[in-house]
Design a protein around this motif. Structure first.
Motif, short mmCIF file in Angstrom:
data_model
loop_
_atom_site.label_atom_id
_atom_site.label_comp_id
_atom_site.label_asym_id
_atom_site.label_seq_id
_atom_site.Cartn_x
_atom_site.Cartn_y
_atom_site.Cartn_z
N ALA A 70 17.06 -45.90 45.25
CA ALA A 70 16.27 -46.99 44.66
C ALA A 70 16.31 -46.93 43.14
O ALA A 70 16.43 -47.95 42.44
CB ALA A 70 14.83 -46.90 45.17
N SER A 71 16.23 -45.68 42.63
CA SER A 71 16.29 -45.53 41.16
C SER A 71 17.65 -45.97 40.60
O SER A 71 17.72 -46.64 39.57
CB SER A 71 16.01 -44.07 40.79
OG SER A 71 16.16 -43.87 39.41
N GLN A 126 19.71 -48.13 41.96
CA GLN A 126 19.79 -49.59 42.06
C GLN A 126 19.07 -50.25 40.89
O GLN A 126 19.55 -51.25 40.34
CB GLN A 126 19.21 -50.05 43.38
CG GLN A 126 20.11 -49.72 44.56
CD GLN A 126 19.48 -50.12 45.89
OE1 GLN A 126 18.27 -50.41 45.96
NE2 GLN A 126 20.28 -50.11 46.96
N LYS A 127 17.92 -49.70 40.53
CA LYS A 127 17.21 -50.25 39.38
C LYS A 127 18.04 -50.10 38.10
O LYS A 127 18.14 -51.02 37.28
CB LYS A 127 15.86 -49.56 39.21
CG LYS A 127 14.86 -49.88 40.29
CD LYS A 127 13.56 -49.15 40.07
CE LYS A 127 12.53 -49.44 41.18
NZ LYS A 127 11.26 -48.69 40.99
N LYS A 128 18.65 -48.90 37.95
CA LYS A 128 19.49 -48.69 36.77
C LYS A 128 20.68 -49.64 36.76
O LYS A 128 21.08 -50.17 35.73
CB LYS A 128 19.99 -47.24 36.74
CG LYS A 128 18.92 -46.24 36.40
CD LYS A 128 19.50 -44.83 36.35
CE LYS A 128 18.42 -43.81 35.98
NZ LYS A 128 18.98 -42.44 35.93
N GLU A 129 21.29 -49.85 37.94
CA GLU A 129 22.44 -50.76 38.04
C GLU A 129 22.04 -52.18 37.63
O GLU A 129 22.77 -52.86 36.90
CB GLU A 129 22.99 -50.75 39.46
CG GLU A 129 24.23 -51.64 39.62
CD GLU A 129 24.75 -51.60 41.04
OE1 GLU A 129 25.81 -52.20 41.27
OE2 GLU A 129 24.10 -50.99 41.91
N THR A 130 20.91 -52.61 38.10
CA THR A 130 20.42 -53.94 37.72
C THR A 130 20.21 -54.03 36.21
O THR A 130 20.57 -55.02 35.56
CB THR A 130 19.12 -54.24 38.46
OG1 THR A 130 19.34 -54.10 39.86
CG2 THR A 130 18.65 -55.65 38.16
N LYS A 131 19.63 -52.98 35.68
CA LYS A 131 19.39 -52.96 34.24
C LYS A 131 20.70 -52.99 33.45
O LYS A 131 20.84 -53.70 32.44
CB LYS A 131 18.58 -51.73 33.88
CG LYS A 131 18.18 -51.64 32.42
CD LYS A 131 17.31 -50.42 32.18
CE LYS A 131 16.92 -50.32 30.71
NZ LYS A 131 16.09 -49.11 30.46
#
Length: 1310
Positions: free
Chosen positions: A86-87, A89-94
Motif C-alpha cells: 500500500a505504501s 502504491q501511494k509512492k507510485e501515485t505520487k
C-alpha cells in the motif's frame, strides 16, 4: 514465550488435579524447546497400545502450539507486506503526478528555448543586415563625397572653359562675318557609313571642334565628333581602326570571345599539355647518336622549352625489353607530340609497330623524325627501306622529316637536334618561320622582340592560368552528370534574380561533386548565355599556389580588365589588391552589358578565407552574381546565412549508374547479388558521395591482385570513407607491382609529390630517382591515374583529390611522420639546389625551393635563397608578388631591411660581373629591383637601382640603345607616382627620342612612350596636349596591328590554328565544318583574308553537303563570308550572302531568334553603307520588334536598336521621327545602366547633333557637355590603355586596337 510442552522435563509427567484452579503454583523456568526433541517425536514409530494418555495429549498440544505460532507469524508477515504494498502504491501515485508535472515543465522550457533560439537568429540576421546597411551607407557616403568633389571641381573648370570659349567664339564669329561667310548654312553630302563630311569653311564642325565645350574627345571613344562634322551614328559604332580590325563592335566581340572559349576546352589533352614529349626509339648501331643527343643537346632543348614555359621530355623504351611494355608504348605514343626513330642497317619489329602506330595510321596528328644511318660496309634491310618509303608516301602534310646520314655520329646527332628544335619552335610552340631564320642567321630583329622587352612582367603566371583551364577541362570532359539538372534551375534563378542578391553557397561533403556541378553549369551557361562573362577559379589543396588569396583576386581582376579591353595599372601589394578589387568590380561591371558571374570552387580551402574574401559580404553590383562552393564542415559561420544549394547524397539510381559506367568501360558485368550488395553498402553519408562511388567502380574494374570481384568487394566494404578506400587502392596497386624495388619506387614517387609545393614533373622524378626507368614510370603512373590518385596539371604530377593526398600521408608517412617528410623534402631541396648551382634558375626552382625552406623552418637558408637575385626576379616577373613578400615576412625582415639586403647582394654580384652578357643581366636585375620597390611604395629607394640600371646600360651598350629608353621609361614611372611631373616629363621625352631614332616613327615602342606622355599630361590636366599624343599613338598601333598584330595574341592564334587544322583532316561532318568555320575566323584575326575566305567557303560547301542548303549552320557560313566580302569592299557579294542567310534563318528559326536579329542588324548596316536607306529602315524596325520580344521593352539591346533606327531617320532628314526614338533609348539606358554609363554619353552626343541640326544650339551645347562629362568620368575610371603584360607601371595600350575581330563573324558552338 514458550509453549506448554517446553515445561516438561525429560522424566516428568503432568498430573491433572481437580479443584486445583485458582491456586498458586510454582512455574518452573521456561526453557526453549529443542528442535531435536520435536523432530524425534515425529520419528517415533507406530503408537504402542496401552501407552499413557498423558503422553498422547502432550504431543497433540505440542503440534497445536507450533501451528498457532506459525499462523501468527504468517499473519504478521502478511499484514506487514500488505502495508508495504500500500505504501509503495501511494509512492507510485505520487511519482506519477511528479513525472507529469516535470514533463509539462520540460515542454514549456522547450517551447521557451525554441522561441529564444528564433529570437536569437532573428537578432543575428538583423545584426548582419544592419552591418550591411552600415557598410552600404559608408560606401555611399564616401561615393557621394567623391562625386561632390569631382562635381565641384568640374563645374569650376567649366566656368573657366565657357568664359574662354565665349571669347574665342566671339573672335571667330567676327572673322567669319568679315570674310562674308554664312555661318549657319550646313552643306549636305553623301554619308559613308557613319561620317558626314561638310566641306564649306566655317560650318558647324568648327563650333564643335573649337573648344567651346572643353577639350576634344579622345579618338578611342566609341562615338566621337572629329574635326570634320560627323552626323548621328549607329549605337556602339565601330572603333576607327584600319584593315581587318575595322568595324569592331564591343558586344559582338564579347559574343565572339565567349563562343571561342566554349570550344577551346574540348581539345584533346595532348594539345593543351605543358610538356613537349618526344618518343624516341633507336637500334643498337645508332646508340652513339642517341648518347650524343642526350648528353650534348638535351640540356639545350630543355632550356629552350623552359624559356617558353614548357617541360621537355624524351620518352625512351629500350628495344630489348619493348615487347613487355606494348600497352605502355602505345599510350606514350598517343601522348607524345613528336616521335623520333633512329634506324641503322636493321629494323626491329617493335620499331616498325611504333612507326605504324605513330604516323602511318594517322599521319596528321604528330610530327615524325626518321634518322637513317647509311653504312658503306653493310646494306640497309629491305624492311627499313620499305618503311621509309611508306612514310614518304603518307607524308602529305610534310609532318615527317627523313634524315639519311652517312657521316660521323656527331654530325648525325647535330642534324637530329636541328630538326627537333625547328619542330618545337615552329610547329609545337608557334614561333614564326621568319623568326627562326633571323635567329639562325644571327640577325636580331628588334621588331620581333620589342614586346618581350616591353612586357618583362606577366600580369599573372601563365602556368596558374593553364592550371585553371585544365581543371575546368577535366571536369567538363567527365561523362558523369549525377542528376545535376535539378540543380541547374536553382543556379539559373540566381543569375536572373533581381539585385541586390548575396552570393550563393554550394555546399556538400568532401567528394560530393561540387566542382563537377559548377563546371558542367559553366559549360551550360556559356552555351545558353554567350554574352555573360563567367570568371571561375578552382582552388586546389591548401598551401598550393591556387589557394593563395592575392593571386586569386589578381587573376579575377585581370580577367575583368582584359575582357573590358581597357585596363589600368594594378596594385601588386596584396593588401591594396584585396582592398581595390570591389572598386574594380563595381566600375568594370558598369561597362559590361551582360551579367558577370564569378565562381570560386572550394573557397574554404583558402587560408583565412573570411578575412581575404570579405568583399563577398558587401553588396554586389547590380549585374554581378557570385557562386562559391564550400565543404559543409568547414564553411565559415558568417557565410551560413547566405542562400544555400546543398548537394544531396547520391540516390541508389545514381550509384548504380556510376558503377555501370565504370564497368562498361572495362567490359565487366556485375551479378544481381553484387549490385544489391553495392547498393546496400552505399547508403551512409560517407559512402554515397560521388568520389567514393567512382573510386569503388575503379577498384572493381582497374585494380588487379586482390582476387575476383567478390573478394574486391569484400575488402572495399570494410572501408567506410573515401580516405580508407584510397588507402586500399594504394595497397592494391603496390601489390600488383612485380618487384620490391618497384614498390619502393612507387612509395618514393608519391611521397615526393606529397611534400612538394605544386607537384613534381616526370623529368624531375627520373633525375631524383636514378634507378627509375621510363617503362616502369609509365606503367606505374598509368595505374595511379586510372585509380584517380594522380593527375597531370601543367606538366606536373599532382594528387587528383585532397583525399588522395591525405591517404598517402596516412599510408606512407604516419609512422615517424616528421622524419619521413623531412627526408623527402631534403631530396627535393638537394635537387633544386643543384639546379641553381648550375645557373639554371627556372620557374620550378623558384616555386619549390623557397617554399621547401619555409616548410622546414630553416630561415637562414630561406634568406639566402631569396637573396639569389634570379629567384626573386623569377617570382616577381611571374606575378608572385604576395608570395615573395610572405617569404620575407617569414624571415622576419621589413620592407626597408629587405631593400637594403637586395642592394648589398646586388653589389656583391656586380663585383663578379664580367662580359657583356653578365653586365646586361646586372642591369636587368637593378631594373627589376627598382620596379619591385616601386610596387612596394618605397619610391625614394626605387630611384637608386633604376638610375644604376640606366648608368650600366648607357656605359655598356650605348646612350642611344633601346634598352636605355626602357630604363628612362621605368625611372619616369617612379617620378610620376612621386608627383615629380617635371622630372618624369623630361625622361619620357628622352625615351621617346631614343625610340624614334632606334625604331623609326612607326613602332610600338614609340606608341608606348606617347601613351605614357599623354597619361602624364592628363594627370596634370593638360588636356590640350593629351589628344594629339593619343591620336598619334593610335595611328601607330593601327599600322602595327595591320602589319603583324599583337605578338602574344597572334602566337596564341597561330597555335590554335595548328591545333584545329589537325582536327579537320578527317571525314566530312558537321563538327569538321564547324572547326573549318572557326579556322576561318582565326585566320581572319591574323590578317590572312585570303586563307580565311578559303576556310569559310570550305565550311559552307561541307555544311551544304552534310546538312542541306537550308540548315541554320549554312546561314552562319553565309554570314561570315558576307562579313569578309564586306571587309574587302565587295558590297554586292556581301549583300547577296546576307540576304541568303536572312532568308534561311527566317524560315528555320523563330521570328524573334537572336540570330535573325543579328543578320538583320548587319544587313541594315550594309544597306546604310550602300546608301539604300529605304531598305535599311524596315530592317531596323524589325530589329526593334525582335529585341522587344526577346528581352522586353526596357532592355539595353532594345535601346541600341532604337538608336540605330533613329540614325537612319536622321539621315533621311526625318528628325521628328528620330527624336522620340532617341529619347526613349536614352531613358532605357539611364534606367538600366545608370546615368553615367558610356552608352548614355553616346546617345547624348547623337541627341546633341540632332538638336544642333534643328538650330537648338543651347540644348545641343547642354547635351554635348553632359556627354563629355560622362566620357571624362569614364577616362578617370579606366585610362583607355591596357596594362602591359609585363610592366607594373601601368603604361599600356588598348588591346582592342591591337587585336579585334570583325563583328560580323560568327563562331560555331559545340
Amino acid at each position: 514465550m514458550g509453549t506448554a510442552s517446553s515445561l516438561i522435563g525429560p522424566n516428568e509427567v503432568i498430573e491433572d488435579t481437580d479443584g486445583g484452579g485458582g491456586e498458586a503454583c510454582e512455574i518452573p523456568v521456561e526453557v526453549k524447546p529443542k528442535a531435536r526433541l520435536l523432530r524425534s517425536s515425529f520419528r517415533r514409530g507406530p503408537r504402542v497400545i496401552g501407552a499413557s494418555f498423558k503422553s498422547t495429549a502432550s504431543v497433540d498440544l505440542e503440534y497445536t502450539a507450533e501451528y498457532e505460532r506459525l499462523r501468527k507469524e504468517y499473519e504478521i508477515f502478511r499484514v506487514s507486506k500488505n502495508n508495504e504494498i500500500a505504501s509503495m502504491q501511494k509512492k507510485e501515485t505520487k511519482l506519477d503526478k511528479e513525472n507529469k508535472r516535470l514533463r509539462a515543465e520540460l515542454q514549456a522550457l522547450q517551447k521557451t528555448y525554441q522561441k529564444i533560439l528564433r529570437e536569437k537568429e532573428s537578432a543575428l540576421e538583423a545584426k548582419y543586415q544592419a552591418m550591411e546597411r552600415a557598410a552600404t551607407f559608408e560606401h555611399d557616403r564616401d561615393k557621394v563625397k567623391r562625386q561632390f568633389k569631382i562635381f565641384r571641381e568640374t563645374k569650376e573648370k567649366e566656368i573657366q572653359d565657357l568664359l574662354r570659349a565665349k571669347r574665342e567664339l566671339e573672335a571667330k564669329l567676327q572673322r567669319l562675318q568679315a570674310q562674308g561667310i554664312q555661318v549657319f548654312d550646313p552643306a549636305d553630302s553623301d554619308s559613308d557609313d557613319n561620317h558626314t563630311d561638310v566641306t564649306a569653311t566655317g560650318t558647324q564642325c568648327e563650333y564643335w571642334s573649337g573648344g567651346v565645350l572643353g577639350s576634344e574627345p579622345s579618338l578611342g571613344s566609341m562615338i566621337q565628333l572629329q574635326q570634320t562634322f560627323r552626323g548621328p551614328e549607329f549605337a556602339q559604332s565601330s572603333i576607327d581602326v584600319e584593315g581587318p580590325f575595322a568595324n569592331v563592335n564591343r558586344d559582338d566581340w564579347d559574343a565572339a570571345v565567349a563562343s571561342l572559349l566554349q570550344v577551346t576546352p574540348f581539345l584533346p589533352p595532348t594539345l593543351w599539355s605543358n610538356t613537349v614529349r618526344c618518343y624516341l626509339m633507336n637500334t643498337a648501331d645508332t646508340q652513339p647518336e642517341v648518347d650524343l643527343l642526350l648528353r650534348e643537346y638535351l640540356p639545350k632543348l630543355q632550356m629552350t622549352c623552359e624559356c617558353l614555359g614548357h617541360f621537355f621530355l624524351i620518352v625512351q623504351f629500350p628495344v630489348e625489353c619493348s615487347d613487355q611494355y606494348l600497352a605502355e608504348r602505345r599510350r606514350e605514343i598517343e601522348k607524345s607530340s613528336l616521335c623520333i626513330f633512329l634506324l641503322g642497317s636493321t629494323l626491329p619489329r617493335c620499331m616498325e609497330e611504333d612507326c605504324e602506330e605513330s604516323f602511318l595510321k594517322n599521319g596528321e596528328t604528330r610530327s615524325l623524325i626518321i634518322y637513317h644511318r647509311l653504312e658503306e660496309s653493310s646494306d640497309s634491310s629491305d624492311l627499313a627501306i620499305h618503311m621509309i618509303g611508306r612514310v614518304s608516301d603518307a607524308n602529305h602534310s610534310q609532318k615527317a622529316k627523313i634524315i639519311e646520314h652517312d657521316e660521323s655520329a656527331e654530325e648525325g646527332a647535330k642534324k637530329v637536334f636541328s630538326q627537333i628544335e625547328r619542330i618545337i619552335k615552329q610547329e609545337l610552340l608557334g614561333w614564326d618561320s621568319t623568326d627562326l631564320e633571323n635567329k639562325d642567321s644571327g640577325i636580331e630583329d628588334d621588331s620581333t622582340n620589342w614586346e618581350e622587352e616591353d612586357f618583362g612582367d606577366a600580369i599573372w603566371d601563365m602556368h596558374d592560368e593553364q592550371e585553371q583551364l585544365e581543371a575546368f577541362q577535366a571536369a567538363v570532359g567527365s561523362t558523369c552528370e549525377l542528376g545535376f539538372e535539378k540543380y541547374y534551375d536553382r543556379l539559373n534563378d540566381l543569375v536572373t534574380a533581381p539585385a541586390p542578391i548575396p552570393p550563393l553557397l554550394v555546399s556538400g561533403g568532401p567528394g560530393s561533386g561540387k566542382s563537377l556541378l559548377l563546371s558542367k553549369w559553366i559549360e551550360h551557361q556559356q552555351k545558353c548565355s554567350p554574352n555573360a562573362l563567367i570568371l571561375y577559379h578552382f582552388v586546389g589543396r591548401p598551401l598550393s599556389t591556387s589557394s593563395e588569396p592575392a593571386l586569386i583576386i589578381k587573376r579575377l581582376t585581370v580577367k575583368l580588365l582584359q575582357h573590358s579591353w581597357s585596363m589600368s595599372a594594378l596594385a601588386l601589394d596584396p593588401n591594396k589588391l584585396l582592398e581595390e578589387f570591389p572598386r574594380w568590380l563595381e566600375k568594370l561591371s558598369a561597362r559590361h552589358q551582360g551579367s558577370i558571374i564569378i565562381i570560386i570552387d572550394s573557397i574554404d580551402q583558402i587560408e583565412q578565407a573570411e578575412r581575404h574574401m570579405k568583399w563577398l559580404i558587401d553588396p554586389l553590383p547590380v549585374n554581378v552574381r557570385v557562386i562559391v562552393s564550400v565543404n559543409v564542415e568547414t564553411c565559415p559561420q558568417a557565410w551560413r546565412l547566405w542562400p544555400t544549394l546543398h548537394l544531396d547524397p547520391l540516390s541508389p539510381k545514381d550509384v548504380k549508374t556510376l558503377i555501370n559506367v565504370e564497368c562498361c568501360k572495362a567490359d565487366v558485368k556485375l551479378t544481381r547479388e553484387q549490385e544489391k550488395k553495392l547498393e546496400k553498402h552505399c547508403r551512409s553519408a560517407t559512402t554515397c558521395n560521388a568520389l567514393y562511388v567512382t573510386l569503388l567502380g575503379k577498384m572493381i574494374t582497374s585494380v588487379k591482385g586482390l582476387g575476383g570481384i567478390d573478394d574486391i568487394l569484400q575488402q572495399c566494404f570494410q572501408c567506410q570513407d573515401t580516405v580508407s578506400l584510397y588507402r586500399l587502392v594504394l595497397q592494391s596497386v603496390q601489390q600488383s607491382l612485380p618487384t620490391d624495388g618497384d614498390r619502393q619506387l612507387m612509395r618514393e614517387i608519391l611521397s615526393l609529390v606529397h611534400v612538394s609545393h605544386n607537384g613534381v614533373s616526370e623529368g624531375e622524378l627520373l633525375e631524383i630517382c636514378p634507378e627509375l626507368s621510363w617503362p616502369v614510370l609509365a606503367s606505374l603512373l598509368y595505374s595511379l591515374q586510372c585509380t584517380c590518385v594522380i593527375t597531370y596539371s601543367c606538366g606536373l604530377l599532382k594528387f587528383q583529390h585532397l583525399q588522395a593526398w591525405e591517404a598517402v600521408r596516412l599510408q606512407y608517412m604516419e609512422k615517424e611522420e616528421n622524419n619521413t617528410i623531412t627526408m623527402y623534402r631534403e631530396k627535393l631541396v638537394q635537387y633544386f639546389s643543384q639546379q641553381m648551382s648550375q645557373d639554371r634558375v627556372t620557374w620550378r626552382g623558384a616555386d619549390e625551393l623557397p617554399w621547401l625552406f619555409q616548410q622546414q623552418g630553416d630561415k637562414q637558408k630561406l634568406h639566402n635563397c631569396l637573396l639569389n637575385l634570379f629567384v626573386s626576379q623569377n617570382l616577381y616577373k611571374r606575378g608572385h608578388f604576395a608570395e615573395l613578400l610572405y617569404y620575407w615576412q617569414h624571415v622576419g625582415m621589413d620592407k626597408s631591411s629587405m631593400a637594403a639586403a637586395y642592394f648589398e647582394s646586388l653589389k656583391q654580384y656586380e663585383k663578379n660581373c664580367e662580359g657583356e652578357d653578365m653586365i646586361t643581366r646586372l642591369a636587368d636585375l637593378y631594373e627589376t629591383l627598382g620596379r619591385f620597390l616601386k610596387d612596394l611604395g618605397l619610391l625614394s629607394q626605387a630611384v637608386a637601382p633604376l638610375q644604376r640600371s640606366l648608368e650600366i646600360r648607357e656605359s655598356a651598350l650605348d646612350p642611344d640603345h633601346p634598352s636605355v629608353a626602357q630604363s628612362l621609361h621605368q625611372l619616369a614611372g617612379v617620378y610620376v607616382q612621386w608627383k615629380k611631373f617635371g622630372n618624369a616629363e623630361q625622361l619620357y621625352k628622352q625615351a621617346l627620342e631614343i625610340s624614334e631614332n632606334a625604331h623609326g616613327s612607326v613602332h610600338p615602342r614609340v606608341a608606348q612612350e606617347l601613351d605614357a606622355l599623354a597619361m602624364l599630361y592628363q594627370k596634370q590636366n593638360k588636356y590640350e596636349q593629351v589628344e594629339p599624343l593619343r591620336k598619334r599613338s593610335m595611328k601607330i598601333r593601327q599600322k602595327v596591328s595591320r602589319q603583324k598584330g599583337n605578338m602574344h595574341g597572334f602566337a596564341v592564334l597561330r597555335r590554335r590554328v595548328l591545333q584545329l587544322e589537325e582536327l579537320t583532316l578527317g571525314t566530312e561532318s558537321a563538327d569538321t565544318a564547324r572547326i573549318l568555320n572557326e579556322l576561318g575566323v582565326l585566320y581572319y584575326l591574323q590578317n590572312n583574308i585570303e586563307t580565311a575566305e578559303i576556310f569559310f567557303k570550305r565550311s559552307l560547301e561541307m555544311r551544304e553537303r552534310t546538312l542541306g542548303c537550308d540548315h541554320p549552320d549554312c546561314a552562319q557560313s553565309l554570314n561570315n563570308l558576307a562579313a569578309l566580302y564586306n571587309e574587302k569592299k565587295e558590297h554586292e557579294k556581301a549583300e547577296e550572302l546576307y540576304e541568303r542567310a536572312l532568308d534561311i534563318r527566317r524560315v528555320a528559326l523563330a521570328p524573334d531568334h537572336p540570330s535573325v536579329a543579328y543578320t538583320v542588324k548587319h544587313l541594315a548596316v550594309l544597306y546604310k553603307k550602300r546608301g539604300k536607306l529605304d531598305k535599311a529602315v524596315p530592317l531596323c524596325q524589325l530589329a526593334v520588334e525582335i529585341r522587344q520580344k526577346s528581352f522586353g521593352p526596357k532592355h539595353p539591346s532594345v535601346a541600341t536598336a532604337l538608336v540605330n533606327l533613329a540614325v537612319l531617320y536622321c539621315q533621311l532628314k526625318k528628325h521628328t521621327e528620330a527624336l522620340p526614338l532617341y529619347e526613349r533609348a536614352l531613358k532605357i539606358y539611364e534606367d538600366s545602366l545608370g546615368r553615367c554609363h558610356p552608352r548614355v554619353g553616346e546617345t547624348l552626343k547623337n541627341l546633341a547633333v540632332l538638336s544642333y541640326e534643328e538650330a537648338n544650339f543651347e540644348k545641343a551645347a547642354e547635351l554635348y557637355k553632359r556627354a563629355m562629362d560622362i566620357k571624362e568620368a569614364e577616362a578617370s575610371v579606366v585610362g583607355g590603355k591596357a596594362l602591359s603584360k609585363h610592366s607594373s607601371t601601368g603604361d599600356t595600350f588598348s588591346l582592342r586596337n591591337a587585336l579585334g575581330p570583325n563583328p560580323y563573324l560568327e563562331l560555331g558552338h559545340r
